[in-house]
Write an enzyme that holds these catalytic residues in place. Sequence first.
Site, PDB file in Angstrom:
ATOM      1  N   SER A  11       0.931  -1.195   0.068  1.00 42.10           N
ATOM      2  CA  SER A  11       0.009   0.074  -0.028  1.00 42.10           C
ATOM      3  C   SER A  11       0.658   1.092   0.192  1.00 42.10           C
ATOM      4  O   SER A  11       1.702   1.315  -0.702  1.00 42.10           O
ATOM      5  CB  SER A  11      -0.912  -0.242   0.994  1.00 42.10           C
ATOM      6  OG  SER A  11      -1.839   1.114   1.100  1.00 42.10           O
ATOM      7  N   ARG A  54     -12.981   7.479   8.219  1.00 45.17           N
ATOM      8  CA  ARG A  54     -12.550   5.892   8.205  1.00 45.17           C
ATOM      9  C   ARG A  54     -13.515   5.136   7.491  1.00 45.17           C
ATOM     10  O   ARG A  54     -13.262   4.078   6.832  1.00 45.17           O
ATOM     11  CB  ARG A  54     -12.669   5.417   9.682  1.00 45.17           C
ATOM     12  CG  ARG A  54     -12.128   4.035   9.995  1.00 45.17           C
ATOM     13  CD  ARG A  54     -10.657   3.788   9.512  1.00 45.17           C
ATOM     14  NE  ARG A  54     -10.240   2.551   9.884  1.00 45.17           N
ATOM     15  CZ  ARG A  54      -9.033   1.956   9.560  1.00 45.17           C
ATOM     16  NH1 ARG A  54      -8.254   2.706   8.732  1.00 45.17           N
ATOM     17  NH2 ARG A  54      -8.504   0.957   9.994  1.00 45.17           N
ATOM     18  N   ASP A  97      -9.091  -4.931  -6.019  1.00 45.04           N
ATOM     19  CA  ASP A  97      -8.480  -3.750  -5.250  1.00 45.04           C
ATOM     20  C   ASP A  97      -9.096  -2.392  -6.104  1.00 45.04           C
ATOM     21  O   ASP A  97      -8.564  -2.189  -7.254  1.00 45.04           O
ATOM     22  CB  ASP A  97      -6.960  -3.658  -5.321  1.00 45.04           C
ATOM     23  CG  ASP A  97      -6.254  -2.769  -4.459  1.00 45.04           C
ATOM     24  OD1 ASP A  97      -6.900  -1.789  -4.143  1.00 45.04           O
ATOM     25  OD2 ASP A  97      -5.066  -2.708  -3.770  1.00 45.04           O
ATOM     26  N   HIS A 102      -8.359  -4.374  -1.232  1.00 45.15           N
ATOM     27  CA  HIS A 102      -7.082  -3.664  -1.045  1.00 45.15           C
ATOM     28  C   HIS A 102      -6.525  -4.154   0.300  1.00 45.15           C
ATOM     29  O   HIS A 102      -5.190  -4.402   0.468  1.00 45.15           O
ATOM     30  CB  HIS A 102      -7.027  -2.022  -0.790  1.00 45.15           C
ATOM     31  CG  HIS A 102      -5.690  -1.361  -0.648  1.00 45.15           C
ATOM     32  ND1 HIS A 102      -4.894  -1.410  -1.454  1.00 45.15           N
ATOM     33  CD2 HIS A 102      -5.456  -0.742   0.455  1.00 45.15           C
ATOM     34  CE1 HIS A 102      -3.804  -0.895  -0.981  1.00 45.15           C
ATOM     35  NE2 HIS A 102      -4.115  -0.406   0.090  1.00 45.15           N
ATOM     36  N   ASP A 103      -7.299  -4.528   1.205  1.00 48.43           N
ATOM     37  CA  ASP A 103      -6.839  -5.126   2.616  1.00 48.43           C
ATOM     38  C   ASP A 103      -6.696  -6.526   2.524  1.00 48.43           C
ATOM     39  O   ASP A 103      -6.135  -7.123   3.436  1.00 48.43           O
ATOM     40  CB  ASP A 103      -8.029  -5.110   3.538  1.00 48.43           C
ATOM     41  CG  ASP A 103      -8.000  -3.634   4.410  1.00 48.43           C
ATOM     42  OD1 ASP A 103      -6.904  -2.843   4.408  1.00 48.43           O
ATOM     43  OD2 ASP A 103      -8.598  -3.466   5.204  1.00 48.43           O
TER      44      ASP A 103
END
Length: 363
Positions: free
Chosen positions: A145, A214, A309, A342-343
């Site tokens: 990332s 968040r 992603d 993405h995580d």
Amino acid sequence: MGPATRYFDLDEPFPLYRGGKLPGLRLAWESWGTLDEHRSNAVLIFTGLSPGAHAASSGQDPEPGWWEEMIGPGKYIDTDRFFVLCVNSLGSCMGSTGPASINPGTGRPWRLDFPDLAIEDIARATRLVVEDLGISRLHAVIGPSMGGLTTMAWLKQFPESTDKVSLISTACSATPMAIAIRSLQREAVVTDRNFRDGQYTEDAWPEVGMRLARKLGMISYRSAREWQQRFGRQFQDYFPPTLFGMRFKVESYLETHARKFVGQFDPCCYLYLSRAMDMFDACDGDNSLKALFRRSFTGKALVIGVETDLLFPLYQQRELAKALEASGSEVVFEALPSLQGHDAFLADIDTFGPPIRQWLQSG
């Protein structure tokens, strides 16, 4: 910080990439494993935006780290073989100097008086810790990332300083989609009534802005397909319903993550690091990505991405792999099957771990 955290202090001015300087700095770092006799087995890990230096547990600090399942004795990044180093990014609030630190000139937190921060500054500050440990050349640099951006900033400034490079779920620069998401996150923070041009207090924290930022982040970090399987249209009974919201399980998932984040990360540090990601362009000093790699790295590279992603689409990792290959490096490119967006590099260790271990331990 935990008992395993150590600190490097620079007691002289540190000039910054886009002008300005810091009168000095502190960097928090942790390590696992032992440096060999020739100091040739060091693996440097750069972090994403919000993690600290505590990437894994240790005898000194048993608290699980942000990459706990990846790093350790006999694990994918094997600390029986490698000395693994993780430094909290300059600009963060996890022990290193950043906007939340005290400005020695005023005795108050820097906040918006902190000078403009670039990804290149993070890489160059980290170099100070590496040099202080007597490491002249790294065995590998691993960057997931934002850490991938920092890895490229490292190569740009310190050519041929590592044998191996791994770029994970990252790119040479942000897409318009990623910039748009982060721009909206920053807007949510700075328009919170408690932000007060950075003069917020512990009693009046810009909580709403940070919660919304968040939540936007979590939406961009995962994938629609994962959430369809995981949540569907299930209702939640964990939080009380709100006006026009908090009926569905996916909403309570976002709220849970948002509440955890609010007290963990300083708003100004978040803003500075987020902007630094948007502003970064690996090629701003070279005429192409191929030219950058040709002058900065000729070793073994591993590039990993997943098709789900949203923030760093898979085509960006393909571009990195092609440029590395064209510049003469030995490249392994992995398009991994993961629903976790993405995580995935954090959440799907069983998929990401094996190729990292194979690449890291290859000759």
